[in-house]
Design a protein around this motif. Structure first.
Motif, short mmCIF file in Angstrom:
data_model
loop_
_atom_site.label_atom_id
_atom_site.label_comp_id
_atom_site.label_asym_id
_atom_site.label_seq_id
_atom_site.Cartn_x
_atom_site.Cartn_y
_atom_site.Cartn_z
N ILE A 159 -22.99 -53.36 -22.74
CA ILE A 159 -22.35 -52.48 -21.76
C ILE A 159 -21.14 -51.78 -22.39
O ILE A 159 -20.94 -50.57 -22.26
CB ILE A 159 -21.92 -53.28 -20.52
CG1 ILE A 159 -23.16 -53.77 -19.76
CG2 ILE A 159 -21.03 -52.43 -19.60
CD1 ILE A 159 -22.85 -54.76 -18.67
N ILE A 160 -20.33 -52.56 -23.11
CA ILE A 160 -19.15 -51.99 -23.76
C ILE A 160 -19.56 -50.96 -24.80
O ILE A 160 -18.93 -49.91 -24.93
CB ILE A 160 -18.30 -53.10 -24.40
CG1 ILE A 160 -17.73 -54.01 -23.31
CG2 ILE A 160 -17.16 -52.51 -25.22
CD1 ILE A 160 -17.03 -55.24 -23.86
N ALA A 161 -20.63 -51.24 -25.55
CA ALA A 161 -21.09 -50.32 -26.59
C ALA A 161 -21.47 -48.96 -26.01
O ALA A 161 -21.09 -47.91 -26.54
CB ALA A 161 -22.28 -50.92 -27.35
N LEU A 205 -23.79 -53.45 -29.35
CA LEU A 205 -24.99 -52.78 -29.81
C LEU A 205 -25.43 -51.70 -28.84
O LEU A 205 -25.57 -51.95 -27.64
CB LEU A 205 -26.14 -53.78 -29.99
CG LEU A 205 -25.99 -54.79 -31.13
CD1 LEU A 205 -27.11 -55.81 -31.07
CD2 LEU A 205 -25.98 -54.10 -32.48
N ARG A 206 -25.61 -50.51 -29.37
CA ARG A 206 -26.16 -49.40 -28.59
C ARG A 206 -27.53 -49.08 -29.16
O ARG A 206 -27.67 -48.85 -30.37
CB ARG A 206 -25.25 -48.18 -28.66
CG ARG A 206 -25.84 -46.92 -28.02
CD ARG A 206 -24.91 -45.73 -28.16
NE ARG A 206 -25.57 -44.51 -27.75
CZ ARG A 206 -26.23 -43.71 -28.59
NH1 ARG A 206 -26.28 -44.01 -29.88
NH2 ARG A 206 -26.82 -42.61 -28.15
N LEU A 239 -17.02 -57.57 -30.18
CA LEU A 239 -16.13 -58.22 -29.22
C LEU A 239 -15.86 -59.63 -29.74
O LEU A 239 -16.77 -60.47 -29.80
CB LEU A 239 -16.76 -58.27 -27.83
CG LEU A 239 -15.97 -59.00 -26.74
CD1 LEU A 239 -14.64 -58.31 -26.48
CD2 LEU A 239 -16.78 -59.09 -25.45
N ALA A 240 -14.63 -59.89 -30.16
CA ALA A 240 -14.26 -61.19 -30.72
C ALA A 240 -13.50 -61.98 -29.66
O ALA A 240 -12.52 -61.48 -29.09
CB ALA A 240 -13.41 -61.01 -31.97
N ILE A 241 -13.93 -63.22 -29.40
CA ILE A 241 -13.44 -64.01 -28.27
C ILE A 241 -12.85 -65.32 -28.77
O ILE A 241 -13.41 -65.97 -29.67
CB ILE A 241 -14.59 -64.29 -27.28
CG1 ILE A 241 -15.21 -62.96 -26.82
CG2 ILE A 241 -14.09 -65.08 -26.07
CD1 ILE A 241 -16.59 -63.10 -26.25
N ALA A 246 -18.90 -54.23 -15.47
CA ALA A 246 -19.62 -53.04 -15.90
C ALA A 246 -19.12 -51.80 -15.16
O ALA A 246 -18.87 -50.75 -15.77
CB ALA A 246 -21.13 -53.22 -15.68
N ASN A 247 -18.96 -51.93 -13.84
CA ASN A 247 -18.47 -50.80 -13.05
C ASN A 247 -17.05 -50.40 -13.47
O ASN A 247 -16.74 -49.22 -13.63
CB ASN A 247 -18.50 -51.14 -11.56
CG ASN A 247 -19.90 -51.22 -11.00
OD1 ASN A 247 -20.81 -50.58 -11.53
ND2 ASN A 247 -20.10 -52.00 -9.96
#
Length: 337
Positions: A188-190, A150-151, A163-165, A46-47
């Motif tokens: 977090i990415i959103a 999701l935001r 995010l596809a893994i 996250a950081n």
């Protein structure tokens, strides 16, 4: 009678209970250590993600960093960010590989709606996406799990991407807590992606997609300071250059008067695209104002800047802008300092 036997049974039961208790304690300790490690990993990511969200190289470099970080931290074969793209008025999510679209789905389609309501990562082979054609398309790309980006704003979920893994390198399936962690990472990415988009809008001219005047002013000041710092009195044996190339579109007012502002906008976009495709990655192209553009060229002396300006002049002269079914010739004048 039977006393010694019953005592033996009691001791056996006590031993079994103690062994069971030790096994349960070990399981809980292992679970706590894993949760601590997962939390530490999530916090570190996250950081790092937030620090990179304002990457001066742009959102693409930021997304590449995210995918590399996910692959490294979670030991998976692949990680991709499926992000939103605009095609005229049509909004869709796309996955690009080597400059080509390898997956796409509509912004308002069933796949996007299912992920908007998922509230966490889901396997492509599971509900609620297993029977959708997009799940089969992603599995064909060796991807196994998707986490919605999701935001949440004003109580509503906005899907910023996916995010596809891929598969785990250890071949074991993801556990429920792994899926939960991917879901948290997706949120977090959103948020970071949303912040990166806001930052880009603040420094990039919306019409031409080159940098704005405000960003130019900051970049010019920074380059002059750098040249003075590393090529000044404390580094007398070194000479550091920075050049400025100014450009003005010829007869732009006539274009607006004859073909309207749509024609003028088409010319501006064509010129900006020619500039972006011709300059180096280290150069900073900005819309200075109206029909004027500015180019900051680090480590470039005046003679090199003049040659650069000539290349740009010839490139622009070879372009045509289309407006109202007509092709408009474009030329520009340059100055170098």
């Amino acid at each position: 009678m039977g006393g010694p036997a019953m005592g033996e049974q009691t001791r056996d039961r006590a031993t079994a209970d103690a062994d069971s208790l030790r096994a349960e304690n070990l399981r809980l300790e292992t679970l706590v250590r894993k949760q601590e490690l997962d939390f530490k990993t999530l916090l570190e990511m996250a950081n790092a993600i937030n620090e990179r969200s304002l990457d001066p190289r742009g959102i693409e470099a930021y997304l590449i960093y995210i995918c590399n970080a996910v692959r490294g931290q979670f030991g998976v074969t692949k990680a991709h960010v499926v992000r939103e793209a605009m095609d005229g008025e049509v909004r869709r999510f796309v996955l690009m590989e080597r400059g080509k679209v390898v997956f796409e789905c509509p912004r308002d389609g069933e796949f996007a709606k299912a992920l908007s309501n998922a509230r966490g990562a889901v396997p492509l082979a599971g509900d609620p996406v297993a029977n959708l054609p997009e799940a089969a398309q992603l599995k064909a790309l060796d991807l196994e799990t998707v986490a919605p980006l999701l935001r949440f704003a004003e109580g509503k979920a906005e899907l910023k991407g996916v995010l596809a893994i891929g598969k785990r390198l250890v071949r074991a399936p993801f556990a429920a807590d792994d899926l939960q962690m991917f879901g948290l990472l997706g949120s977090i990415i959103a948020i970071s992606l949303h912040n990166a988009e806001l930052h880009r809008k603040a420094i990039v001219d919306n019409l031409t997609q080159v940098y704005s005047r405000g960003h130019f002013d900051l970049a010019m000041e920074a380059e002059i300071s750098r040249a003075e710092r590393y090529g000044g009195q404390h580094h007398s044996d070194e000479v550091r250059f920075v050049s400025l190339v100014m450009m003005d579109i010829d007869h732009f007012k006539k274009v607006n008067d004859t073909h309207g502002h749509l024609g003028g906008d088409a010319v501006l976009r064509v010129v900006a695209r020619a500039l972006r495709q011709t300059v180096r990655k280290s150069d900073v192209v900005s819309r200075y104002g109206g029909e004027e553009f500015a180019l900051i060229a680090p480590e470039t002396n005046k003679e090199e800047a003049i040659r650069m300006a000539e290349r740009l002049r010839l490139r622009i002269a070879g372009e045509k802008a289309e407006s109202g079914g007509k092709l408009l010739a474009v030329t520009a004048s340059f100055g170098v300092a």
